[in-house]
Design an enzyme around this catalytic site. Sequence first.
Site, PDB file in Angstrom:
ATOM      1  N   ASP A  60       0.898  -1.127   0.161  1.00  0.00           N
ATOM      2  CA  ASP A  60       0.044   0.005  -0.086  1.00  0.00           C
ATOM      3  C   ASP A  60       0.813   1.341   0.059  1.00  0.00           C
ATOM      4  O   ASP A  60       1.310   1.665   1.087  1.00  0.00           O
ATOM      5  CB  ASP A  60      -0.803   0.076   1.367  1.00  0.00           C
ATOM      6  CG  ASP A  60      -1.805   1.201   1.176  1.00  0.00           C
ATOM      7  OD1 ASP A  60      -1.729   2.038   0.339  1.00  0.00           O
ATOM      8  OD2 ASP A  60      -2.631   1.262   2.130  1.00  0.00           O
ATOM      9  N   LEU A  61       1.064   1.816  -1.183  1.00  0.00           N
ATOM     10  CA  LEU A  61       2.037   2.950  -1.279  1.00  0.00           C
ATOM     11  C   LEU A  61       1.734   4.325  -0.470  1.00  0.00           C
ATOM     12  O   LEU A  61       2.347   5.136  -0.501  1.00  0.00           O
ATOM     13  CB  LEU A  61       2.387   3.176  -2.829  1.00  0.00           C
ATOM     14  CG  LEU A  61       2.863   2.123  -3.678  1.00  0.00           C
ATOM     15  CD1 LEU A  61       3.230   2.499  -4.918  1.00  0.00           C
ATOM     16  CD2 LEU A  61       4.311   1.474  -2.744  1.00  0.00           C
ATOM     17  N   GLY A 125      -6.567  10.021 -22.027  1.00  0.00           N
ATOM     18  CA  GLY A 125      -6.533   9.613 -23.308  1.00  0.00           C
ATOM     19  C   GLY A 125      -6.507   8.104 -23.622  1.00  0.00           C
ATOM     20  O   GLY A 125      -5.892   7.348 -22.530  1.00  0.00           O
ATOM     21  N   HIS A 126      -6.401   7.666 -24.667  1.00  0.00           N
ATOM     22  CA  HIS A 126      -6.421   6.432 -24.996  1.00  0.00           C
ATOM     23  C   HIS A 126      -5.577   5.928 -26.142  1.00  0.00           C
ATOM     24  O   HIS A 126      -5.474   7.000 -27.052  1.00  0.00           O
ATOM     25  CB  HIS A 126      -7.669   5.355 -25.002  1.00  0.00           C
ATOM     26  CG  HIS A 126      -8.201   5.207 -23.594  1.00  0.00           C
ATOM     27  ND1 HIS A 126      -7.573   4.621 -22.594  1.00  0.00           N
ATOM     28  CD2 HIS A 126      -9.121   5.540 -23.155  1.00  0.00           C
ATOM     29  CE1 HIS A 126      -8.351   4.631 -21.584  1.00  0.00           C
ATOM     30  NE2 HIS A 126      -9.338   5.180 -21.590  1.00  0.00           N
ATOM     31  N   ASP A 127      -5.111   4.681 -26.430  1.00  0.00           N
ATOM     32  CA  ASP A 127      -4.334   4.733 -27.588  1.00  0.00           C
ATOM     33  C   ASP A 127      -4.921   5.156 -28.925  1.00  0.00           C
ATOM     34  O   ASP A 127      -4.137   5.761 -29.597  1.00  0.00           O
ATOM     35  CB  ASP A 127      -4.637   2.841 -27.914  1.00  0.00           C
ATOM     36  CG  ASP A 127      -3.936   2.452 -29.212  1.00  0.00           C
ATOM     37  OD1 ASP A 127      -4.270   2.613 -30.423  1.00  0.00           O
ATOM     38  OD2 ASP A 127      -2.973   1.864 -28.952  1.00  0.00           O
ATOM     39  N   ASN A 129      -6.686   7.917 -29.456  1.00  0.00           N
ATOM     40  CA  ASN A 129      -6.532   9.295 -29.198  1.00  0.00           C
ATOM     41  C   ASN A 129      -5.207   9.612 -29.570  1.00  0.00           C
ATOM     42  O   ASN A 129      -4.810  10.643 -30.372  1.00  0.00           O
ATOM     43  CB  ASN A 129      -6.818   9.851 -27.881  1.00  0.00           C
ATOM     44  CG  ASN A 129      -8.301   9.341 -27.522  1.00  0.00           C
ATOM     45  OD1 ASN A 129      -8.493   8.810 -26.434  1.00  0.00           O
ATOM     46  ND2 ASN A 129      -9.286   9.588 -28.226  1.00  0.00           N
ATOM     47  N   ASP A 156      -0.385   1.731 -27.975  1.00  0.00           N
ATOM     48  CA  ASP A 156       0.097   1.366 -26.396  1.00  0.00           C
ATOM     49  C   ASP A 156       1.203   0.502 -26.776  1.00  0.00           C
ATOM     50  O   ASP A 156       2.074   0.656 -25.819  1.00  0.00           O
ATOM     51  CB  ASP A 156      -1.231   0.576 -25.991  1.00  0.00           C
ATOM     52  CG  ASP A 156      -2.307   1.540 -25.247  1.00  0.00           C
ATOM     53  OD1 ASP A 156      -2.013   2.633 -25.489  1.00  0.00           O
ATOM     54  OD2 ASP A 156      -3.378   0.914 -24.855  1.00  0.00           O
TER      55      ASP A 156
END
Length: 362
Positions: A60-61, A125-127, A129, A156
């Site tokens: 747990d960072l 955003g995603h791949d 975009n 990606d």
Amino acid sequence: MLKGIRVVEIEGLGPGPFAAMQLADLGADVITIHRKSGAVTPGMPERSLLDRGKRSIALDLKDPDDLETALCLIGTADALIEGFRPGVMEKLGLGPKPCLARNPKLVYGRMTGWGQDSPLADTAGHDLNYIALSGALWYASHPNQPPQTPATLVGDIGGGAMYLVAGLLAGLINAQRTGEGTVVDAAIYDGSAHMMNLLMTMRQTGNLSDTRGESLLDGPHWSRTYTCADGGFISVQCLEPKFYAQFLQILGLAKDAEFQIQYERTLWPDLTQRLAEIFASQPRDHWDAVFRGTDACVAPVLNPQEAQEHPMNTHRNTWQDIDGTLQAAAAPRFSNHQWNPRPSPTRGEHTKDILAQINDPR
């Protein structure tokens, strides 16, 4: 090939885990810091094949003790991979400054879509975009159709994960030579644009048009896929004249005057239609048998399961069923090393062993 190299990966999605898997495939000791919560992202399995070959520690960072454990672990590492939005790792106390202070030779790999510093750095955003804005999506369609590209591959993986791996490997070589670490800013936007340079060489000779369907590789009848009688597909890309001549010979078109003029753009639409009618007359496997073993540059379009069953895979064994999951083997291959991956770990499976090794990292 990377035996003795330790990589710490902060649990994330997509290109970061893929890059870490690639390094694990190459023999690195990849330790993934998984969340203690055990929350699994919707659509993702509890044990992802992207974790193959890795070890897992659950932390747990946001807990000070676990944060110190993470810093101690990073202190034993050669490289780190994180894929959060810019600023998140800094807020956790795991940004480049404290990590490099703890480990000056660390290669700190950062995977984002828009980069660490850009007008869009803080936006989602995603791949699709990223490659849309970088220019990499533009040629991914036939004329008058919306661009469509294989999900996650161009952005990606191609423009993201593989560029992160290249940056990490370059950073590791530099660290071994100079004793200095570095921060790798791998942005999918940058990488996907960089991949366009092969096409941009065609622009120098007038063979890359801004209009889809009029360039050397995205417009010709000899560079596309066709639908077959059974609904399957066949790919054709006989660019060089000697391969194109063999293609025509096999189809009985070697004496057709219009087909002989390979690079005449005005003929491409009509010749495409004629080939479409020819390929639609027989099922895919017929055409596979006709062209297999020739230099006509024709191949059937297979799904992954079909690819596993194809004679090509019988020899290469690229597609494998491991622990009930269909997956591709490590690439590239090496003459003096055999790939033999450990199975994907459960969350936190190696926590006890990793904690014991922190004070004795090698």
